[in-house]
Design a protein around this motif. Structure first.
Motif, PDB file in Angstrom:
ATOM      1  N   ALA A  58      36.669  10.327  -6.700  1.00  0.00           N
ATOM      2  CA  ALA A  58      36.363  10.934  -7.995  1.00  0.00           C
ATOM      3  C   ALA A  58      34.856  11.093  -8.139  1.00  0.00           C
ATOM      4  O   ALA A  58      34.092  10.237  -7.692  1.00  0.00           O
ATOM      5  N   ALA A  59      34.432  12.185  -8.762  1.00  0.00           N
ATOM      6  CA  ALA A  59      32.995  12.413  -8.927  1.00  0.00           C
ATOM      7  C   ALA A  59      32.761  13.530  -9.931  1.00  0.00           C
ATOM      8  O   ALA A  59      33.634  14.361 -10.184  1.00  0.00           O
ATOM      9  N   TYR A  60      31.567  13.543 -10.477  1.00  0.00           N
ATOM     10  CA  TYR A  60      31.068  14.688 -11.234  1.00  0.00           C
ATOM     11  C   TYR A  60      30.438  15.613 -10.197  1.00  0.00           C
ATOM     12  O   TYR A  60      29.471  15.233  -9.536  1.00  0.00           O
ATOM     13  N   THR A  61      30.973  16.828 -10.046  1.00  0.00           N
ATOM     14  CA  THR A  61      30.532  17.708  -8.956  1.00  0.00           C
ATOM     15  C   THR A  61      29.974  19.050  -9.427  1.00  0.00           C
ATOM     16  O   THR A  61      29.657  19.901  -8.588  1.00  0.00           O
ATOM     17  N   ALA A  62      29.840  19.249 -10.735  1.00  0.00           N
ATOM     18  CA  ALA A  62      29.314  20.521 -11.248  1.00  0.00           C
ATOM     19  C   ALA A  62      27.793  20.507 -11.131  1.00  0.00           C
ATOM     20  O   ALA A  62      27.084  20.095 -12.053  1.00  0.00           O
ATOM     21  N   VAL A  63      27.293  20.959  -9.981  1.00  0.00           N
ATOM     22  CA  VAL A  63      25.877  20.785  -9.643  1.00  0.00           C
ATOM     23  C   VAL A  63      24.954  21.426 -10.674  1.00  0.00           C
ATOM     24  O   VAL A  63      23.991  20.799 -11.137  1.00  0.00           O
ATOM     25  N   ASP A  64      25.211  22.655 -11.046  1.00  0.00           N
ATOM     26  CA  ASP A  64      24.335  23.321 -12.017  1.00  0.00           C
ATOM     27  C   ASP A  64      24.490  22.728 -13.418  1.00  0.00           C
ATOM     28  O   ASP A  64      23.499  22.520 -14.128  1.00  0.00           O
ATOM     29  N   ALA A 119      15.265  11.864  -1.325  1.00  0.00           N
ATOM     30  CA  ALA A 119      14.388  12.463  -2.336  1.00  0.00           C
ATOM     31  C   ALA A 119      15.118  13.626  -2.994  1.00  0.00           C
ATOM     32  O   ALA A 119      14.802  14.798  -2.745  1.00  0.00           O
ATOM     33  N   PRO A 120      16.134  13.337  -3.810  1.00  0.00           N
ATOM     34  CA  PRO A 120      16.934  14.420  -4.402  1.00  0.00           C
ATOM     35  C   PRO A 120      16.094  15.335  -5.285  1.00  0.00           C
ATOM     36  O   PRO A 120      15.158  14.879  -5.960  1.00  0.00           O
ATOM     37  N   ILE A 121      16.443  16.625  -5.272  1.00  0.00           N
ATOM     38  CA  ILE A 121      15.679  17.618  -6.028  1.00  0.00           C
ATOM     39  C   ILE A 121      16.469  18.179  -7.207  1.00  0.00           C
ATOM     40  O   ILE A 121      16.032  19.131  -7.845  1.00  0.00           O
ATOM     41  N   ASN A 122      17.627  17.595  -7.495  1.00  0.00           N
ATOM     42  CA  ASN A 122      18.388  18.022  -8.672  1.00  0.00           C
ATOM     43  C   ASN A 122      19.115  16.834  -9.295  1.00  0.00           C
ATOM     44  O   ASN A 122      19.177  15.745  -8.713  1.00  0.00           O
ATOM     45  N   ALA A 123      19.644  17.040 -10.485  1.00  0.00           N
ATOM     46  CA  ALA A 123      20.279  15.961 -11.239  1.00  0.00           C
ATOM     47  C   ALA A 123      21.515  15.417 -10.521  1.00  0.00           C
ATOM     48  O   ALA A 123      21.759  14.204 -10.516  1.00  0.00           O
ATOM     49  N   TYR A 124      22.291  16.305  -9.941  1.00  0.00           N
ATOM     50  CA  TYR A 124      23.475  15.869  -9.208  1.00  0.00           C
ATOM     51  C   TYR A 124      23.091  14.929  -8.067  1.00  0.00           C
ATOM     52  O   TYR A 124      23.687  13.857  -7.886  1.00  0.00           O
ATOM     53  N   ARG A 247      30.326  44.979   2.834  1.00  0.00           N
ATOM     54  CA  ARG A 247      28.981  44.529   3.210  1.00  0.00           C
ATOM     55  C   ARG A 247      28.639  43.240   2.485  1.00  0.00           C
ATOM     56  O   ARG A 247      28.886  43.110   1.276  1.00  0.00           O
ATOM     57  N   VAL A 248      28.086  42.287   3.243  1.00  0.00           N
ATOM     58  CA  VAL A 248      27.562  41.053   2.664  1.00  0.00           C
ATOM     59  C   VAL A 248      26.066  41.037   2.939  1.00  0.00           C
ATOM     60  O   VAL A 248      25.632  40.848   4.076  1.00  0.00           O
ATOM     61  N   GLU A 249      25.285  41.267   1.896  1.00  0.00           N
ATOM     62  CA  GLU A 249      23.833  41.364   2.051  1.00  0.00           C
ATOM     63  C   GLU A 249      23.201  39.979   2.069  1.00  0.00           C
ATOM     64  O   GLU A 249      23.417  39.185   1.147  1.00  0.00           O
ATOM     65  N   PRO A 250      22.415  39.653   3.085  1.00  0.00           N
ATOM     66  CA  PRO A 250      21.714  38.371   3.104  1.00  0.00           C
ATOM     67  C   PRO A 250      20.509  38.396   2.167  1.00  0.00           C
ATOM     68  O   PRO A 250      19.722  39.346   2.188  1.00  0.00           O
ATOM     69  N   ILE A 251      20.379  37.368   1.337  1.00  0.00           N
ATOM     70  CA  ILE A 251      19.253  37.296   0.398  1.00  0.00           C
ATOM     71  C   ILE A 251      18.633  35.907   0.447  1.00  0.00           C
ATOM     72  O   ILE A 251      19.301  34.927   0.822  1.00  0.00           O
ATOM     73  N   PRO A 252      17.370  35.767   0.050  1.00  0.00           N
ATOM     74  CA  PRO A 252      16.760  34.439  -0.051  1.00  0.00           C
ATOM     75  C   PRO A 252      17.240  33.727  -1.310  1.00  0.00           C
ATOM     76  O   PRO A 252      17.651  34.378  -2.281  1.00  0.00           O
ATOM     77  N   ALA A 253      17.184  32.415  -1.290  1.00  0.00           N
ATOM     78  CA  ALA A 253      17.597  31.637  -2.464  1.00  0.00           C
ATOM     79  C   ALA A 253      16.789  32.031  -3.686  1.00  0.00           C
ATOM     80  O   ALA A 253      17.295  31.996  -4.813  1.00  0.00           O
ATOM     81  N   ALA A 254      15.526  32.422  -3.483  1.00  0.00           N
ATOM     82  CA  ALA A 254      14.672  32.805  -4.607  1.00  0.00           C
ATOM     83  C   ALA A 254      15.215  34.025  -5.351  1.00  0.00           C
ATOM     84  O   ALA A 254      14.906  34.234  -6.531  1.00  0.00           O
ATOM     85  N   ALA A 255      16.030  34.829  -4.678  1.00  0.00           N
ATOM     86  CA  ALA A 255      16.601  36.022  -5.311  1.00  0.00           C
ATOM     87  C   ALA A 255      17.875  35.702  -6.086  1.00  0.00           C
ATOM     88  O   ALA A 255      18.428  36.581  -6.744  1.00  0.00           O
ATOM     89  N   TYR A 256      18.337  34.466  -5.989  1.00  0.00           N
ATOM     90  CA  TYR A 256      19.552  34.055  -6.697  1.00  0.00           C
ATOM     91  C   TYR A 256      19.274  32.718  -7.394  1.00  0.00           C
ATOM     92  O   TYR A 256      19.748  31.673  -6.977  1.00  0.00           O
ATOM     93  N   PRO A 257      18.444  32.751  -8.445  1.00  0.00           N
ATOM     94  CA  PRO A 257      18.060  31.499  -9.113  1.00  0.00           C
ATOM     95  C   PRO A 257      19.249  30.822  -9.786  1.00  0.00           C
ATOM     96  O   PRO A 257      20.118  31.478 -10.365  1.00  0.00           O
ATOM     97  N   PRO A 259      20.361  26.997 -12.061  1.00  0.00           N
ATOM     98  CA  PRO A 259      19.754  25.889 -12.816  1.00  0.00           C
ATOM     99  C   PRO A 259      19.326  24.718 -11.936  1.00  0.00           C
ATOM    100  O   PRO A 259      18.290  24.104 -12.181  1.00  0.00           O
ATOM    101  N   ALA A 260      20.121  24.428 -10.896  1.00  0.00           N
ATOM    102  CA  ALA A 260      19.808  23.321  -9.995  1.00  0.00           C
ATOM    103  C   ALA A 260      19.254  23.854  -8.682  1.00  0.00           C
ATOM    104  O   ALA A 260      19.837  24.756  -8.076  1.00  0.00           O
TER     105      ALA A 260
END
Length: 298
Positions: A58-64, A119-124, A247-257, A259-260
């Motif tokens: 069991a866990a809280y898994t809603a990362v954002d 060194a976690p970078i998000n709340a989850y 088509r699956v377009e590759p994008i950087p993470a910065a293009a898909y912001p 919350p987490a």
């Protein structure tokens, strides 16, 4: 052997009910009977059931969502994990607990070992690290299994999301600069059964030591590579889905912001798991095909 499984309706919990059956009597509890958002209820539950092994799926898994609900995420992933650990110690049970690659910041160029600095970078990630620390401080016999990018034929996960979106849209944009190993929940459950069998033998022989182990698929890819593999395999195995995506377009993470923030590198080294338990996890793409076969009813 009596085995208590929490999170029975989750992706891993559902698979554990099947994988652990050969080991003994499995008591699989969902949130209605074992609510980790109420940690104060756990000691009494464990004392009443007196299991030999507790598997906390069991866990809280809603990362954002955790970015806005960090207190709740920490209660479930941190405080409750500690309460289960103390309850396990009180009844002499072995605790198996699942953690995550998100305890790392993702800046390392190579796969993370169990001993790399966290060194976690998000709340989850912070909430899951709190659970690891609470379990370690409890003094109970425990094994913490860190896994990554979990998918299954049921529940909410990347595979099911891609199949839905691929049937609705002709083009998708998917992050291509985050690396990890998609890991099938069934493989996690099967490996957990092997770990428990070995650990219980060690305990009976007086040779058990608690520890942290990485448990993820062999190989690695990106979210974009994972999406393309899903569609390629689904066209052969799930024609009924009616994929439209061309088509699956590759994008950087910065293009898909989001919350987490997500680690850029979620790869986990597997040597420690192999050395102690003799487990070599299947490749992620082979596991994906098996999962899609299950969805197709094969």
């Amino acid at each position: 052997m009596k085995l208590l499984v929490t999170g029975a309706n989750g992706q891993v919990g559902w698979e554990l009910a099947r994988s652990l059956m050969p080991l003994g009597d499995v008591i699989a509890l969902d949130r209605s009977r074992c609510d980790l958002s109420r940690p104060e209820t756990l000691a009494g539950l464990v004392a009443e059931l007196a299991p030999d092994v507790i598997v906390n799926a069991a866990a809280y898994t809603a990362v954002d969502k955790a970015e806005a609900e960090e207190a709740l995420a920490t209660t479930i992933n941190g405080t409750a994990a500690g309460e289960l650990a103390r309850a396990a110690k009180a009844v002499g049970a072995l605790l198996i607990h699942y953690s995550t690659d998100y305890v790392f910041d993702g800046s390392k160029a190579s796969p993370y070992t169990e001993d790399d600095p966290v060194a976690p970078i998000n709340a989850y990630g912070r909430s899951k690290l709190a659970g690891e620390m609470a379990i370690g401080a409890s003094g109970c016999d425990h094994l913490i299994l860190r896994t990554t990018w979990v998918f299954a034929a049921r529940g909410g996960n990347f595979v099911r999301t891609m199949l839905r979106l691929g049937a609705e849209r002709e083009q998708l944009r998917v992050v291509a600069d985050q690396h990890g190993a998609p890991t099938w929940a069934r493989n996690i459950a099967d490996a957990t059964a092997q770990v428990i069998a070995c650990a219980q033998r060690e305990r009976q022989q007086g040779g058990f030591t608690s520890g942290v182990f990485n448990l993820a698929s062999s190989g690695h890819t990106t979210w974009h590579g994972f999406a393309e593999a899903i569609f390629d395999a689904a066209r052969a195995r799930l024609p009924a889905v009616g994929l439209k995506v061309a088509r699956v377009e590759p994008i950087p993470a910065a293009a898909y912001p989001t919350p987490a923030a997500r680690p850029a590198n979620s790869r986990l080294a597997q040597e420690r798991l192999r050395a102690r338990f003799g487990i070599v996890m299947p490749r992620w793409d082979e596991a994906l095909c098996r999962c899609l076969d299950e969805l197709s009813g094969r």
